[in-house]
Design an enzyme around this catalytic site. Structure first.
Site, PDB file in Angstrom:
ATOM      1  N   GLY A 266      12.134 -24.336 -23.297  1.00 31.13           N
ATOM      2  CA  GLY A 266      12.065 -23.973 -24.716  1.00 31.13           C
ATOM      3  C   GLY A 266      12.756 -22.650 -24.956  1.00 31.13           C
TER       4      GLY A 266
ATOM      5  N   LEU B  13      11.096 -18.646 -30.302  1.00 33.71           N
ATOM      6  CA  LEU B  13      10.769 -17.224 -30.171  1.00 33.71           C
ATOM      7  C   LEU B  13      10.104 -16.947 -28.838  1.00 33.71           C
ATOM      8  CD1 LEU B  13       9.601 -16.487 -33.768  1.00 33.71           C
ATOM      9  CD2 LEU B  13      11.607 -15.580 -32.617  1.00 33.71           C
TER      10      LEU B  13
ATOM     11  N   GLY C 131      10.128 -18.810 -25.932  1.00 31.40           N
ATOM     12  CA  GLY C 131      10.970 -19.072 -24.767  1.00 31.40           C
ATOM     13  C   GLY C 131      12.151 -18.124 -24.652  1.00 31.40           C
TER      14      GLY C 131
ATOM     15  N   SER D 103       7.352 -21.453 -49.914  1.00 26.89           N
ATOM     16  CA  SER D 103       6.520 -20.308 -49.536  1.00 26.89           C
ATOM     17  C   SER D 103       5.252 -20.243 -50.380  1.00 26.89           C
ATOM     18  CB  SER D 103       7.303 -19.017 -49.733  1.00 26.89           C
ATOM     19  OG  SER D 103       6.422 -17.930 -49.651  1.00 26.89           O
TER      20      SER D 103
ATOM     21  N   ARG E  30      -5.280 -21.350 -47.485  1.00 23.21           N
ATOM     22  CA  ARG E  30      -4.512 -22.585 -47.337  1.00 23.21           C
ATOM     23  C   ARG E  30      -5.383 -23.839 -47.245  1.00 23.21           C
ATOM     24  NH1 ARG E  30       0.193 -20.818 -42.924  1.00 23.21           N
ATOM     25  NH2 ARG E  30       1.273 -19.437 -44.354  1.00 23.21           N
TER      26      ARG E  30
ATOM     27  N   HIS F  50       1.724 -28.511 -40.939  1.00 20.58           N
ATOM     28  CA  HIS F  50       2.604 -27.358 -40.798  1.00 20.58           C
ATOM     29  C   HIS F  50       2.558 -26.709 -39.411  1.00 20.58           C
ATOM     30  CE1 HIS F  50       4.805 -23.835 -41.930  1.00 20.58           C
ATOM     31  NE2 HIS F  50       3.785 -23.036 -41.747  1.00 20.58           N
TER      32      HIS F  50
ATOM     33  N   GLU G 233       3.547 -21.490 -29.734  1.00 20.21           N
ATOM     34  CA  GLU G 233       2.716 -22.492 -30.412  1.00 20.21           C
ATOM     35  C   GLU G 233       2.189 -23.539 -29.431  1.00 20.21           C
ATOM     36  OE1 GLU G 233       4.471 -24.008 -34.074  1.00 20.21           O
ATOM     37  OE2 GLU G 233       2.894 -25.524 -34.279  1.00 20.21           O
TER      38      GLU G 233
ATOM     39  N   ARG H 159      -4.619 -20.542 -38.612  1.00 22.94           N
ATOM     40  CA  ARG H 159      -3.714 -19.412 -38.381  1.00 22.94           C
ATOM     41  C   ARG H 159      -3.372 -18.745 -39.700  1.00 22.94           C
ATOM     42  NH1 ARG H 159       1.600 -18.589 -39.074  1.00 22.94           N
ATOM     43  NH2 ARG H 159       2.225 -20.755 -39.365  1.00 22.94           N
TER      44      ARG H 159
HETATM   45  C1  LIG Z   1       8.906 -24.295 -42.181  1.00 24.74           C
HETATM   46  C2  LIG Z   1       8.107 -23.342 -41.341  1.00 24.74           C
HETATM   47  C3  LIG Z   1       7.953 -22.028 -41.736  1.00 24.74           C
HETATM   48  C4  LIG Z   1       7.230 -21.132 -40.948  1.00 24.74           C
HETATM   49  N1  LIG Z   1       7.106 -19.846 -41.367  1.00 24.74           N
HETATM   50  C5  LIG Z   1       6.435 -18.965 -40.596  1.00 24.74           C
HETATM   51  C6  LIG Z   1       6.330 -17.600 -40.975  1.00 24.74           C
HETATM   52  O1  LIG Z   1       6.827 -17.193 -42.033  1.00 24.74           O
HETATM   53  N2  LIG Z   1       5.669 -16.756 -40.173  1.00 24.74           N
HETATM   54  C7  LIG Z   1       5.112 -17.164 -39.005  1.00 24.74           C
HETATM   55  O2  LIG Z   1       4.546 -16.335 -38.307  1.00 24.74           O
HETATM   56  N3  LIG Z   1       5.211 -18.450 -38.610  1.00 24.74           N
HETATM   57  C8  LIG Z   1       5.849 -19.365 -39.369  1.00 24.74           C
HETATM   58  N4  LIG Z   1       5.938 -20.664 -38.964  1.00 24.74           N
HETATM   59  C9  LIG Z   1       5.430 -21.056 -37.643  1.00 24.74           C
HETATM   60  C10 LIG Z   1       6.405 -20.630 -36.541  1.00 24.74           C
HETATM   61  O3  LIG Z   1       7.719 -20.795 -36.993  1.00 24.74           O
HETATM   62  C11 LIG Z   1       6.247 -21.420 -35.244  1.00 24.74           C
HETATM   63  O4  LIG Z   1       4.917 -21.522 -34.900  1.00 24.74           O
HETATM   64  C12 LIG Z   1       6.966 -20.725 -34.097  1.00 24.74           C
HETATM   65  O5  LIG Z   1       8.279 -20.435 -34.459  1.00 24.74           O
HETATM   66  C13 LIG Z   1       6.944 -21.551 -32.831  1.00 24.74           C
HETATM   67  O6  LIG Z   1       7.742 -20.927 -31.851  1.00 24.74           O
HETATM   68  P1  LIG Z   1       7.785 -21.431 -30.356  1.00 24.74           P
HETATM   69  O7  LIG Z   1       8.694 -20.530 -29.637  1.00 24.74           O
HETATM   70  O8  LIG Z   1       6.409 -21.560 -29.840  1.00 24.74           O
HETATM   71  O9  LIG Z   1       8.366 -22.905 -30.407  1.00 24.74           O
HETATM   72  P2  LIG Z   1       9.671 -23.547 -31.108  1.00 24.74           P
HETATM   73  O10 LIG Z   1      10.435 -22.592 -31.902  1.00 24.74           O
HETATM   74  O11 LIG Z   1       9.193 -24.795 -31.756  1.00 24.74           O
HETATM   75  O12 LIG Z   1      10.600 -23.913 -29.899  1.00 24.74           O
HETATM   76  C14 LIG Z   1      10.363 -24.998 -29.061  1.00 24.74           C
HETATM   77  C15 LIG Z   1      11.459 -25.029 -28.026  1.00 24.74           C
HETATM   78  O13 LIG Z   1      11.084 -25.929 -27.010  1.00 24.74           O
HETATM   79  C16 LIG Z   1      12.134 -26.836 -26.756  1.00 24.74           C
HETATM   80  N5  LIG Z   1      11.518 -28.079 -26.295  1.00 24.74           N
HETATM   81  C17 LIG Z   1      10.507 -28.779 -26.857  1.00 24.74           C
HETATM   82  N6  LIG Z   1      10.204 -29.841 -26.089  1.00 24.74           N
HETATM   83  C18 LIG Z   1      11.021 -29.802 -25.037  1.00 24.74           C
HETATM   84  C19 LIG Z   1      11.206 -30.638 -23.900  1.00 24.74           C
HETATM   85  N7  LIG Z   1      10.455 -31.712 -23.682  1.00 24.74           N
HETATM   86  N8  LIG Z   1      12.177 -30.309 -23.020  1.00 24.74           N
HETATM   87  C20 LIG Z   1      12.967 -29.211 -23.213  1.00 24.74           C
HETATM   88  N9  LIG Z   1      12.818 -28.393 -24.259  1.00 24.74           N
HETATM   89  C21 LIG Z   1      11.869 -28.697 -25.154  1.00 24.74           C
HETATM   90  C22 LIG Z   1      12.879 -26.948 -28.048  1.00 24.74           C
HETATM   91  O14 LIG Z   1      14.184 -27.380 -27.789  1.00 24.74           O
HETATM   92  C23 LIG Z   1      12.816 -25.511 -28.532  1.00 24.74           C
HETATM   93  O15 LIG Z   1      13.822 -24.766 -27.907  1.00 24.74           O
HETATM   94  C24 LIG Z   1       6.646 -21.573 -39.742  1.00 24.74           C
HETATM   95  C25 LIG Z   1       6.805 -22.896 -39.349  1.00 24.74           C
HETATM   96  C26 LIG Z   1       7.503 -23.782 -40.149  1.00 24.74           C
HETATM   97  C27 LIG Z   1       7.601 -25.210 -39.729  1.00 24.74           C
END
Ligand SMILES: Cc1cc2nc3c(=O)[nH]c(=O)nc-3n(C[C@H](O)[C@H](O)[C@H](O)COP(=O)(O)OP(=O)(O)OC[C@H]3O[C@@H](n4cnc5c(N)ncnc54)[C@H](O)[C@@H]3O)c2cc1C
Ligand code: SF4
Ligand code: FES
Lengths: 639, 252
Positions: free
Chosen positions: A40, A43, A45, A284, A330, A401, A425, A435
């Site tokens: 991943g 943010l 990873g 938003s 929410r 969400h 996440e 959250r």
């Molecule tokens: C529309 C929207 C708006 C949001 N706004 C906010 C906000 O304003 N403030 C806030 O704090 N949060 C917000 N969130 C929540 C937040 O964006 C996410 O919770 C957070 O970005 C998740 O980050 P992450 O690094 O955990 O995972 P992700 O960013 O989901 O990254 C997952 C990574 O894992 C990889 N991956 C997944 N499965 C596999 C696999 N099997 N093999 C290889 N790679 C894989 C993907 O390719 C990707 O690189 C929002 C979410 C959404 C949907």
């Protein structure tokens, strides 16, 4: 395996420092002897991979998209919290901690949340140094805004694109380490299995999404940063490739899945317009500062909204919650939208929407004010719906969400499988039952930049790891399993598409494991999901072949996993006989209709152990009791 | 009531993989709603193809809300299609005439080889970024955030360049397949900020050289890139990049 949370002893404020003082260190020259897999590039990873590579570890990084920069984190809009107290409005680390614990309805670990609040400020420093263009005041210093669930302005933002800018900051740091040769980069690769050798996570199996090749990768530790599982509902605000597969395969190799039923449903999204709809777009929630939510008093009122006179409208949030009105949290806003549409008072062609009306605000403060504040959101709405929100009320509806549940981890972010760490996440760690806005970005970056660099070193420095070559039995077995699973999918050759199955699952989940749940519905859901899963393996049609780029094959594997996870989500929701945060059970509510916790019996993390027996999916429940030493548990009220 | 029975004649580029020859294939589509997004229309086509036992059309996407930069289709000769400042995932069928022919092709550029059908390999962009598209800041070494003041005007300008979604439409639209708008946007973002000034020379030289190495062409000021850019990156990015580059090579 045990559920030892490994939280350091002592005062809340001293715990993290104490842990840092006590950890094992890996000497600078020895770090290059360790290989770390990071799955991943969101943010969590990207920040972890960059930080570990800077320290000298050899990192292998994987993602599904064609570039690390496209991870789903890119879509986050609103902002990121930190306790800087720049506005001088009385914010402290304690307040950020307290708001987060309370917002989570007292279902998270105090120690983790406190650490998150402690680290929050460093994240902002780091991002600014990387060149993240946060909003600034005219004096050149950083600007803040307020967000739901807090009485201080602690949210840092980059217009409506905070996730994009933070991710690009992390991605750039990550690209720098690719340039310096410390990261081996595998975009368009999907992790299909975890390899557990001698009880420890020692590698993964992947599929190259271009050539279809199945490969083994060895390492001394595996970091799972694969995001949330909101797409179990088919329609959600998540990107189309977001999935549970990596986490679920780890779960099937022994990692406990915690609190799967905690799912956040966001109240202000653009409603579905037809069955062909493939995803939902978030608007938003700041819109609720000026918009008034209403539906017609009568059922099936098909008049144009502007023709419905004031006295025939029901501003139901203002009516039911006079003190918070349209600004209830929410979960409360989402639940009430469901109630009024279930009554048949929903609006729009599908009847699955409520109005968010800006007419009063425009009259009171002028169109310019609204345009300046929400211009880009209004434009986006107009683009998608072809309706002008300055002239007629917006239609909005809740959408899935964010998922608070995820793989269980201890204070060091390690799962119950030694050597498997889970960040962002994908873990369950910091948000309890709900959250708060702007806290997911904070958590993902806290985990990646400022927790894992230390706790991973602690693990590696304290373990005697034998050499693995990739030809051990566990690798062999995992690779064969991945290939067999793919062959099995391709060989069903049925008559129903993957998308049809996913949509059907989504409907069951939304109707029965969604905004509000009850015993009867959950029992039905479990049965229906089991039946759908059986049908999937008899009737699914996956086109094409495995030795090629094949998007529908990728989706088929992910939907197969969602069909298993969905059942566990329903089981968890059924067993949790209380309401907490986003988990609302109709049977457990206060007289005012609020979520009624049962702290006596359910103040624990539900961690499920997978036990596949004779083809049946079974789970054993393990409980991690939540001790609240430092905060007092209270009942929420927004009347 | 919205029209939910539009019809279209689609001509779509099909190509088995990077080594094979591609060709257009024709499909007739019915039952398209004007409220469908362009990609949902293709989803529907694929559902029909799969049910008939035919091969679906492969195309790239992820967020479907205009921010990840994955979607990448040339629609009737225009990268991302007819609607200004709109990536193809945010394009709706109401923008088209009922009964119209729609030609769908991949990004075409030597540096973006086709992987399958409409999916191309844009890893060259990652390599340009790896050649200096960052500010070197080790985790943990950052000073307190407000010790770095940035003029609001510069911060806003930097932001405008930083919103590039890395889609590659600029390359697809350019007669020379130049990646100057993409590269210029990153160089401009970082050089406008005080944090980015220390590495600006090396950054400009390395990124520009990498761009050439990847096989992207030179910029000859057609401005086609700006016209298709879904987030409105201004062509001033290219002027800034040239200035940064010239400054670096003349001063060192
Ligand atoms: C529309 C929207 C708006 C949001 N706004 C906010 C906000 O304003 N403030 C806030 O704090 N949060 C917000 N969130 C929540 C937040 O964006 C996410 O919770 C957070 O970005 C998740 O980050 P992450 O690094 O955990 O995972 P992700 O960013 O989901 O990254 C997952 C990574 O894992 C990889 N991956 C997944 N499965 C596999 C696999 N099997 N093999 C290889 N790679 C894989 C993907 O390719 C990707 O690189 C929002 C979410 C959404 C949907
Ligand atoms: S400059 Fe515009 S067109 Fe080019 S990659 Fe960036 S967003 Fe896409
Ligand atoms: S799919 Fe993400 S920008 Fe179009």
């Amino acid at each position: 395996m045990s559920l030892a949370s490994n939280v350091p002893e002592g005062d809340l404020k001293e715990k993290w420092t104490k842990r840092l003082n006590d950890i094992n260190l890996v000497a600078p020259n020895n770090k290059r002897l360790y290989n770390v897999i990071v799955v991943g590039t969101g943010l969590a990873g990207a920040s972890a991979a960059a930080s570990l590579a800077e320290l000298g570890y050899n990192v292998q990084s994987f993602c599904i998209q064609d570039s690390a920069r496209r991870a789903h984190s890119i879509a986050a809009q609103g902002g990121i919290n930190a306790a800087k107290n720049y506005p001088n409005d009385g914010d402290t680390i304690w307040r950020l901690f307290y708001d987060t614990i309370k917002g989570g309805d007292y279902r998270s670990r105090e120690s983790n949340v406190y650490r998150l609040a402690e680290i929050s400020n460093e994240i902002i420093d780091q991002a600014v140094a990387q060149g993240v263009p946060f909003a600034r005041e005219y004096g050149g210093l950083l600007a803040n805004r307020s967000f739901g669930g807090a009485q201080v302005s602690r949210t840092f933002y980059a217009r409506g694109q905070t996730g994009q800018q933070l991710l690009l900051g992390a991605y750039q740091a990550f690209m720098k380490e690719i340039d310096s040769g410390k990261i081996d980069y595998y975009p368009r690769h999907e992790m299909l299995d975890l390899v557990v050798h001698n009880g420890k996570a020692r590698g993964i199996v992947t599929r190259d999404l271009v050539s279809g090749e199945i490969r083994r990768h060895t390492a001394d530790a595996v970091l799972l940063c694969t995001g949330g599982y909101g797409n179990a509902y088919y329609l959600s605000t998540n990107a189309k490739n977001s999935n549970v597969t990596a986490a679920w395969r780890c779960h099937k190799r022994g990692a406990y899945f915690a609190n799967p039923c905690y799912v956040q449903i966001h109240p202000t999204c653009i409603p579905q317009s037809g069955d062909y709809q493939s995803k939902l777009t978030l608007m938003s929630e700041s819109l609720r500062n000026d918009g008034r939510v209403w539906v017609p008093k009568d059922k099936n009122d098909e008049r144009h909204p502007n023709d419905i006179p004031e006295e025939e409208r029901d501003y139901y949030l203002e009516r039911k919650y006079p003190s918070f009105g349209n600004l209830v949290p929410r979960d409360v806003a989402s639940r009430n939208a469901k109630y009024v549409t279930d009554e048949g008072r929903g609006v729009g062609e599908t009847g699955k929407a409520v109005y968010l009306d800006f007419a009063d605000a425009i009259e009171r403060r002028g169109r310019d004010y609204i345009e300046e504040k929400y211009g880009n959101l209004f434009e986006m709405y107009h683009k998608i719906t072809d309706e002008n929100p300055y002239e007629r009320p917006m239609r909005i509806f809740p959408a899935v969400h964010y998922t608070m549940g995820g793989l269980w981890v201890d204070y060091n972010l390690m799962s119950n499988i030694p050597g498997l760490f889970v960040l962002g996440e994908a873990n369950f760690s910091d948000h309890g039952g709900n959250r708060l806005g702007a806290s997911a970005l904070m958590q993902g970056l806290a985990d990646g930049y400022f927790v894992i660099p230390y706790t991973l070193g602690d693990y590696l420095g304290g373990e005697d790891l034998d050499q693995v070559e990739g030809n051990e039995e566990a690798f062999e077995e995992a690779e064969n399993y991945a290939q067999e699973h793919i062959d099995k999918l391709l060989n069903v050759e049925g008559d129903k598409t993957v998308v049809e199955f996913h949509q059907e699952l989504g409907k069951i989940m939304w109707d029965k494991v969604g905004i509000s749940r009850d015993e009867e519905g959950l029992k039905e859901a479990i049965k229906e999901i089991q039946e759908l899963r059986d049908e999937f393996w008899e009737r699914v049609r996956v086109p094409g072949e495995s030795a090629n780029y094949n998007k529908y094959l990728e989706f088929a594997g992910r939907v197969a996993d969602f069909l298993e996870l969905g059942e566990l989500m329903a089981k968890d929701a059924l067993h949790r006989e209380e309401s907490a945060g986003c988990h609302f059970r109709e049977e457990y509510q206060t007289e005012e209709g609020e979520a009624l916790r049962n702290d006596e019996e359910f103040s624990y993390v539900a961690a499920f152990e997978y036990q596949g027996l004779n083809g049946e999916i079974q789970h054993e429940l393990h409980k991690e009791n939540l001790e609240f030493e430092f905060v007092e548990l209270k009942q929420r009220s927004y009347k | 009531m919205s029209n939910d029975n539009m019809q279209f004649d689609l001509k779509i580029w099909k190509q088995e993989d990077g080594d094979s020859q591609g060709a257009f294939q024709e499909y007739h589509m019915e039952g398209v709603s004007e409220d469908m997004s362009f990609l949902e229309m293709l989803d529907l086509l694929n559902e029909k193809l799969i049910k008939n036992g035919d091969e679906p059309v492969e195309f790239d996407y992820d967020c479907r809300e205009g921010i990840c930069g994955a979607c990448s289709l040339v629609v009737n000769g225009i990268a991302h299609g007819p609607k200004e400042e709109t990536p193809v995932c945010e394009l709706y069928m109401r923008e088209f005439e009922d009964g119209q022919e729609i030609v769908i092709e991949p990004w075409r550029a030597a540096a973006f080889p086709v992987i399958k059908d409409l999916v191309v390999d844009r890893s060259a962009f990652d390599r340009i970024m790896a050649a200096g598209g960052y500010i070197s800041t080790k985790t943990g070494s950052a000073p307190e955030a407000n010790t770095i003041a940035v003029d609001k005007e510069d911060a806003d300008k930097a932001f405008d360049y930083a919103t590039c979604i890395g889609c590659g439409a600029c390359v697809a639209a350019c007669p020379n397949s130049s990646a100057s708008l993409f590269t210029g946007a990153k160089i401009s973002h970082l050089s406008l900020l005080p944090q980015g000034k220390h590495e600006r020379k090396e950054r400009a030289v390395r990124m520009v050289e990498q761009m050439e190495k990847e096989g992207f062409g030179d910029c000859s000021n057609h401005a086609e890139c700006e016209a298709v850019c879904p987030v409105g990156i201004s062509i001033s990015a290219i002027a800034r990049m040239r200035k940064e580059y010239m400054r670096a090579v003349t001063e060192s």
